[in-house]
Design an enzyme around this catalytic site. Sequence first.
Site, short mmCIF file in Angstrom:
data_model
loop_
_atom_site.label_atom_id
_atom_site.label_comp_id
_atom_site.label_asym_id
_atom_site.label_seq_id
_atom_site.Cartn_x
_atom_site.Cartn_y
_atom_site.Cartn_z
CE1 TYR A 62 -3.96 2.17 0.62
CE2 TYR A 62 -2.65 3.18 2.35
CZ TYR A 62 -3.76 3.19 1.54
OH TYR A 62 -4.68 4.21 1.64
N1 LIG Z 1 -9.91 6.00 4.70
C1 LIG Z 1 -8.66 6.41 4.94
O1 LIG Z 1 -8.24 6.56 6.10
C2 LIG Z 1 -7.74 6.74 3.80
C3 LIG Z 1 -6.51 7.35 4.09
C4 LIG Z 1 -5.65 7.66 3.06
C5 LIG Z 1 -5.98 7.36 1.75
N2 LIG Z 1 -7.18 6.75 1.49
C6 LIG Z 1 -7.48 6.43 0.09
O2 LIG Z 1 -8.70 7.03 -0.27
C7 LIG Z 1 -9.35 6.23 -1.26
C8 LIG Z 1 -10.77 5.94 -0.84
O3 LIG Z 1 -10.73 5.23 0.39
P1 LIG Z 1 -12.06 4.89 1.21
O4 LIG Z 1 -11.71 5.08 2.62
O5 LIG Z 1 -13.22 5.59 0.62
O6 LIG Z 1 -12.15 3.31 0.92
P2 LIG Z 1 -13.45 2.38 0.79
O7 LIG Z 1 -12.96 0.98 1.02
O8 LIG Z 1 -14.58 2.90 1.61
O9 LIG Z 1 -13.83 2.57 -0.75
C9 LIG Z 1 -13.01 2.10 -1.80
C10 LIG Z 1 -13.91 1.83 -2.98
O10 LIG Z 1 -13.09 1.41 -4.08
C11 LIG Z 1 -13.80 0.39 -4.77
N3 LIG Z 1 -12.86 -0.44 -5.52
C12 LIG Z 1 -11.96 -1.33 -5.04
N4 LIG Z 1 -11.32 -1.93 -6.05
C13 LIG Z 1 -11.81 -1.40 -7.19
C14 LIG Z 1 -11.54 -1.63 -8.57
N5 LIG Z 1 -10.64 -2.53 -8.97
N6 LIG Z 1 -12.23 -0.91 -9.48
C15 LIG Z 1 -13.17 0.01 -9.08
N7 LIG Z 1 -13.47 0.25 -7.80
C16 LIG Z 1 -12.80 -0.45 -6.87
C17 LIG Z 1 -14.48 -0.41 -3.65
O11 LIG Z 1 -15.55 -1.21 -4.15
C18 LIG Z 1 -14.93 0.71 -2.72
O12 LIG Z 1 -16.24 1.15 -3.03
C19 LIG Z 1 -8.50 4.98 -1.42
O13 LIG Z 1 -7.66 5.13 -2.56
C20 LIG Z 1 -7.69 4.95 -0.16
O14 LIG Z 1 -6.47 4.26 -0.28
C21 LIG Z 1 -8.06 6.44 2.48
#
Ligand SMILES: NC(=O)c1ccc[n+]([C@@H]2O[C@H](COP(=O)([O-])OP(=O)(O)OC[C@H]3O[C@@H](n4cnc5c(N)ncnc54)[C@H](O)[C@@H]3O)[C@@H](O)[C@H]2O)c1
Length: 250
Positions: free
Chosen positions: A157
């Site tokens: 990651y």
């Molecule tokens: N939540 C946090 O603390 C955090 C922190 C830093 C970065 N992020 C980043 O923010 C982004 C969103 O995170 P989130 O918290 O909303 O996560 P989440 O798990 O709630 O949502 C991620 C979404 O991506 C979709 N997904 C996964 N694989 C996929 C694919 N191959 N094609 C299309 N869609 C796909 C999933 O179905 C899901 O709906 C991510 O890139 C994550 O790494 C999140």
Amino acid sequence: MNAQSRVAIVTGGAGGIGRAIAARLQHDGHRVALWDLDGDAAAQAAAALPRSASAGTSLGVRVDATDEASVASALRATLAHFGALHVLVNSAGATGPVANVADCDLAAWQRCIDVNLRSVFLCSRAAVQPMLAAGFGRIVNLASIAGKEGNPQMSAYSAAKAGVIAFTKSMGKELALTPVRVNCIAPAVIETPLLAQMTRDALAASLAKIPMQRAGTAEEAANLVAWLAGDQCSFSSGATFDLSGGRATY
Ligand SMILES: NC(=O)c1ccc[n+]([C@@H]2O[C@H](COP(=O)([O-])OP(=O)(O)OC[C@H]3O[C@@H](n4cnc5c(N)ncnc54)[C@H](O)[C@@H]3O)[C@@H](O)[C@H]2O)c1
């Protein structure tokens, strides 16, 4: 042109942050396509967005953002529905394996790189020509503070998100003389379902590093993305914007 006539794609649009971004962009007047691997959830999230007079209805599209043909097909469907593309937010992602490098499974490593980095390449590449044709483009990538600092037991990651930061710099420079701006945000902990993929210890360790002593909200992420998606973000490209409650210091 104002946001009222712009079309935005949000990948991972059924997820915690993606959904909040889609809602904010729709509220600001964009017509929004929510792309997600979970097509039913994307359709439900799109249907649940309040319909506005300017933006009309949004669109839910099933896509595997790691798959070239699937991205091409989702783009065709979006362009057929809305007729143009102006904003792409790459929010699809997953935390991947939680293990020391010595114990990390290769297939799990590769899946994590694909969902967090390959997806950003495929969707951004597909978006460039429609944005140039529209005469306006904003690409906003969801990186992570893990990509700047490296989280222990989350090497795939962290490496993927560092890749997103470098990819953003590269693409931002490439397109600097065009109307397309490419930036990323680097959140620390944001309260979403993704946190369930982290171990309790890893989550506690991440929260402990945040000077504001709380997780961020998806709406706070959406506020920053909304600015990066708009006209006022005019002199920034290839940049990484922190969203870390005071944790990031560089
Ligand atoms: N939540 C946090 O603390 C955090 C922190 C830093 C970065 N992020 C980043 O923010 C982004 C969103 O995170 P989130 O918290 O909303 O996560 P989440 O798990 O709630 O949502 C991620 C979404 O991506 C979709 N997904 C996964 N694989 C996929 C694919 N191959 N094609 C299309 N869609 C796909 C999933 O179905 C899901 O709906 C991510 O890139 C994550 O790494 C999140």
